[in-house]
Write an enzyme that holds these catalytic residues in place. Sequence first.
Site, PDB file in Angstrom:
ATOM      1  N   ASP A   1      -6.854  14.400  -1.787  1.00 57.44           N
ATOM      2  CA  ASP A   1      -6.819  14.142  -0.348  1.00 57.44           C
ATOM      3  C   ASP A   1      -7.518  15.279   0.407  1.00 57.44           C
ATOM      4  O   ASP A   1      -8.260  15.051   1.370  1.00 57.44           O
ATOM      5  CB  ASP A   1      -5.368  14.036   0.142  1.00 57.44           C
ATOM      6  CG  ASP A   1      -4.543  13.068  -0.678  1.00 57.44           C
ATOM      7  OD1 ASP A   1      -4.394  11.910  -0.248  1.00 57.44           O
ATOM      8  OD2 ASP A   1      -4.054  13.465  -1.740  1.00 57.44           O
TER       9      ASP A   1
ATOM     10  N   ARG B   1     -11.299  15.089  -0.001  1.00 58.29           N
ATOM     11  CA  ARG B   1     -11.859  14.034   0.854  1.00 58.29           C
ATOM     12  C   ARG B   1     -11.907  14.473   2.311  1.00 58.29           C
ATOM     13  O   ARG B   1     -12.891  14.244   3.021  1.00 58.29           O
ATOM     14  CB  ARG B   1     -11.018  12.761   0.704  1.00 58.29           C
ATOM     15  CG  ARG B   1     -11.216  12.056  -0.629  1.00 58.29           C
ATOM     16  CD  ARG B   1     -10.161  10.993  -0.858  1.00 58.29           C
ATOM     17  NE  ARG B   1     -10.440  10.206  -2.049  1.00 58.29           N
ATOM     18  CZ  ARG B   1      -9.534   9.503  -2.707  1.00 58.29           C
ATOM     19  NH1 ARG B   1      -8.272   9.501  -2.297  1.00 58.29           N
ATOM     20  NH2 ARG B   1      -9.869   8.799  -3.762  1.00 58.29           N
TER      21      ARG B   1
ATOM     22  N   ARG C   1       0.829  -1.207   0.000  1.00 57.51           N
ATOM     23  CA  ARG C   1       0.000   0.000   0.000  1.00 57.51           C
ATOM     24  C   ARG C   1       0.868   1.264   0.000  1.00 57.51           C
ATOM     25  O   ARG C   1       0.411   2.337   0.371  1.00 57.51           O
ATOM     26  CB  ARG C   1      -0.932  -0.030   1.217  1.00 57.51           C
ATOM     27  CG  ARG C   1      -1.992  -1.124   1.108  1.00 57.51           C
ATOM     28  CD  ARG C   1      -2.729  -1.335   2.411  1.00 57.51           C
ATOM     29  NE  ARG C   1      -3.542  -0.199   2.797  1.00 57.51           N
ATOM     30  CZ  ARG C   1      -4.806   0.002   2.425  1.00 57.51           C
ATOM     31  NH1 ARG C   1      -5.390  -0.854   1.601  1.00 57.51           N
ATOM     32  NH2 ARG C   1      -5.490   1.037   2.866  1.00 57.51           N
TER      33      ARG C   1
ATOM     34  N   HIS D   1       2.029  13.165  -1.449  1.00 61.06           N
ATOM     35  CA  HIS D   1       0.836  12.388  -1.798  1.00 61.06           C
ATOM     36  C   HIS D   1       1.136  10.957  -1.376  1.00 61.06           C
ATOM     37  O   HIS D   1       1.487  10.095  -2.178  1.00 61.06           O
ATOM     38  CB  HIS D   1       0.556  12.463  -3.296  1.00 61.06           C
ATOM     39  CG  HIS D   1      -0.639  11.652  -3.721  1.00 61.06           C
ATOM     40  ND1 HIS D   1      -1.872  11.761  -3.125  1.00 61.06           N
ATOM     41  CD2 HIS D   1      -0.774  10.696  -4.681  1.00 61.06           C
ATOM     42  CE1 HIS D   1      -2.709  10.929  -3.684  1.00 61.06           C
ATOM     43  NE2 HIS D   1      -2.067  10.257  -4.631  1.00 61.06           N
TER      44      HIS D   1
END
Length: 244
Positions: A94, A97, A32, A121
């Site tokens: 981001d 959100r 991830r 990021h």
Amino acid sequence: NADIRVGGYEECAEAQIIVITAGPSIQPGNSRDRMVLLEKNVSVMNDIIEQITRYTREAIIIVVSNPLDILTYIAQKKFNYPANKIFGTGTLLDTARFNKMLGDLCGVDAKNVTGFVLGEHGSTSFIPRNTVNIVGVPFDLEEQPDKEKLLHDTKVIGLDIVELKGYPSSGVALSACRLIGSIVRNEKSVVPVSTVLSGQYGMTGVAMSLPCVISKNGIDRVLELPLDENGKKDLENCYEHLRT
């Protein structure tokens, strides 16, 4: 109407805006961490910018490929591309959100929330908490019992989408469209995008997201928000991570 076709790099000669999404993406079940894409996508980016610069240094280039900040830095520095004309979508998504989640928490429209996710990021992104407000009223994240979940969810929601759906698409596409609209309409909008630092906060040698004024020229100005001690520590951590 949009004219969509396969073309060669020679068509970049007249382009006003170029969006780069090329290169492999994170796959479900993989790490991830976007940094796993680094070696392959640096090679891809080098090839692309080498071709583009044969035909233009006037187009505004928007980088979407990951790891976004490092690719933006390499593309600008290695090819000496005008720094105001190359930037990444960075933490724009981001930030959107985060503002949506904070708006939901407070029962207000996300458009009334001003809060920035800045830096990488990726895993070291941060929110300068002393600058978060709702229609000018300061919002103290430190007083929120779910603050750590809010910050965590902001960072991982994109990676969760990859695991659930297989790829991100709509959100990052809207982010690119937001930037393109700001350029085409000369909006002078203030949005966080990844830009190569030129002394902001005394830092150089990396690209990361800071609030920038976006116009027909690309980046008109890079803004420095006043950071409290926590914000300064978070910025330094992000900077050292990207430098490494």
